[in-house]
Write a protein that holds these residues in place. Sequence first.
Motif, PDB file in Angstrom:
ATOM      1  N   GLN A  65       1.084  -1.314  -0.076  1.00  0.00           N
ATOM      2  CA  GLN A  65      -0.268  -0.071   0.029  1.00  0.00           C
ATOM      3  C   GLN A  65       1.357   1.495  -0.209  1.00  0.00           C
ATOM      4  N   GLY A  66       2.247   1.685   0.924  1.00  0.00           N
ATOM      5  CA  GLY A  66       2.833   2.412   0.775  1.00  0.00           C
ATOM      6  C   GLY A  66       3.645   2.619  -0.438  1.00  0.00           C
ATOM      7  N   LEU A  67       3.881   1.215  -0.891  1.00  0.00           N
ATOM      8  CA  LEU A  67       4.445   1.718  -2.135  1.00  0.00           C
ATOM      9  C   LEU A  67       3.478   1.998  -3.176  1.00  0.00           C
ATOM     10  N   ALA A  68       1.821   2.159  -3.905  1.00  0.00           N
ATOM     11  CA  ALA A  68       1.737   2.499  -4.733  1.00  0.00           C
ATOM     12  C   ALA A  68       1.103   4.294  -4.694  1.00  0.00           C
ATOM     13  N   LEU A  69       1.131   3.979  -3.044  1.00  0.00           N
ATOM     14  CA  LEU A  69       0.749   5.948  -2.495  1.00  0.00           C
ATOM     15  C   LEU A  69       2.254   6.610  -2.745  1.00  0.00           C
ATOM     16  N   ALA A  70       3.385   6.304  -2.290  1.00  0.00           N
ATOM     17  CA  ALA A  70       4.486   6.571  -2.972  1.00  0.00           C
ATOM     18  C   ALA A  70       4.756   6.703  -4.995  1.00  0.00           C
ATOM     19  N   GLN A  71       4.611   5.726  -5.719  1.00  0.00           N
ATOM     20  CA  GLN A  71       4.328   6.131  -6.681  1.00  0.00           C
ATOM     21  C   GLN A  71       3.050   7.455  -7.206  1.00  0.00           C
ATOM     22  N   LEU A  72       2.085   7.369  -6.531  1.00  0.00           N
ATOM     23  CA  LEU A  72       0.933   8.809  -7.124  1.00  0.00           C
ATOM     24  C   LEU A  72       1.549   9.799  -5.978  1.00  0.00           C
ATOM     25  N   ALA A  73       3.020   9.681  -5.492  1.00  0.00           N
ATOM     26  CA  ALA A  73       3.245  10.942  -4.770  1.00  0.00           C
ATOM     27  C   ALA A  73       4.036  11.708  -5.547  1.00  0.00           C
ATOM     28  N   PRO A  74       4.397  12.691  -5.586  1.00  0.00           N
ATOM     29  CA  PRO A  74       5.263  13.844  -6.363  1.00  0.00           C
ATOM     30  C   PRO A  74       6.122  13.436  -5.588  1.00  0.00           C
ATOM     31  N   GLY A  75       7.617  13.265  -5.905  1.00  0.00           N
ATOM     32  CA  GLY A  75       8.951  13.250  -5.030  1.00  0.00           C
ATOM     33  C   GLY A  75       9.606  12.431  -5.046  1.00  0.00           C
ATOM     34  N   PRO A  76      10.717  11.951  -5.122  1.00  0.00           N
ATOM     35  CA  PRO A  76      11.623  10.533  -4.846  1.00  0.00           C
ATOM     36  C   PRO A  76      10.500   9.432  -4.453  1.00  0.00           C
ATOM     37  N   LEU A  77      10.809   8.515  -5.396  1.00  0.00           N
ATOM     38  CA  LEU A  77       9.828   6.821  -4.793  1.00  0.00           C
ATOM     39  C   LEU A  77      10.616   6.820  -2.908  1.00  0.00           C
ATOM     40  N   ALA A  78      11.467   6.918  -2.923  1.00  0.00           N
ATOM     41  CA  ALA A  78      12.401   6.140  -1.827  1.00  0.00           C
ATOM     42  C   ALA A  78      11.616   6.823  -0.669  1.00  0.00           C
ATOM     43  N   ALA A  79      12.613   8.191  -0.919  1.00  0.00           N
ATOM     44  CA  ALA A  79      12.219   8.946   0.426  1.00  0.00           C
ATOM     45  C   ALA A  79      10.639   8.679   1.351  1.00  0.00           C
ATOM     46  N   GLN A  80       9.700   8.908  -0.401  1.00  0.00           N
ATOM     47  CA  GLN A  80       7.919   8.773   0.014  1.00  0.00           C
ATOM     48  C   GLN A  80       7.647   7.259   0.676  1.00  0.00           C
ATOM     49  N   LEU A  81       8.324   6.191   0.269  1.00  0.00           N
ATOM     50  CA  LEU A  81       7.860   5.271   0.239  1.00  0.00           C
ATOM     51  C   LEU A  81       8.710   5.455   2.582  1.00  0.00           C
ATOM     52  N   ALA A  82       9.675   5.600   2.364  1.00  0.00           N
ATOM     53  CA  ALA A  82      10.486   5.717   3.997  1.00  0.00           C
ATOM     54  C   ALA A  82       9.159   6.461   4.414  1.00  0.00           C
ATOM     55  N   ILE A  83       9.124   7.878   4.061  1.00  0.00           N
ATOM     56  CA  ILE A  83       7.562   8.736   5.384  1.00  0.00           C
ATOM     57  C   ILE A  83       6.367   7.812   5.679  1.00  0.00           C
ATOM     58  N   TYR A  84       5.868   7.114   4.857  1.00  0.00           N
ATOM     59  CA  TYR A  84       5.298   6.243   5.238  1.00  0.00           C
ATOM     60  C   TYR A  84       5.340   5.441   5.852  1.00  0.00           C
ATOM     61  N   LEU A  85       6.679   4.349   5.487  1.00  0.00           N
ATOM     62  CA  LEU A  85       6.730   2.566   6.372  1.00  0.00           C
ATOM     63  C   LEU A  85       6.922   3.959   7.918  1.00  0.00           C
ATOM     64  N   ALA A  86       7.092   5.095   7.948  1.00  0.00           N
ATOM     65  CA  ALA A  86       8.167   5.441   9.551  1.00  0.00           C
ATOM     66  C   ALA A  86       6.577   6.045  10.329  1.00  0.00           C
ATOM     67  N   GLY A  87       5.998   6.434   9.212  1.00  0.00           N
ATOM     68  CA  GLY A  87       4.400   7.457  10.115  1.00  0.00           C
ATOM     69  C   GLY A  87       3.346   7.159  10.638  1.00  0.00           C
TER      70      GLY A  87
END
Length: 87
Positions: A65-87
């Motif tokens: 789920q985090g990977l799918a949302l990170a792909q939709l968000a603007p910016g670097p994929l890994a950074a967006q995924l890390a933010i989702y997983l740590a939150g």
Amino acid sequence: MTASPTIPEDGVEADALAPCTLRELTLYFLRLGALGFGGHIALAGYMQKDLVEAWRWISKDDYVQGLALAQLAPGPLAAQLAIYLAG
């Protein structure tokens, strides 16, 4: 970047998540960011291999789920995924 998978003890489900402190997670992301190689897609793969498969800190469903949302968000994929997983 990876550790050997832990073998479940007797009476513990193989799918059970292992406890993780915020400090451990922060140190993991700092190490991954400093030493990770291969770009954002590779870092996302390291996160899956380490956090989901080896250490079981994150469930497979949460990761996907985090990977799918990170792909939709603007910016670097890994950074967006890390933010989702740590939150």
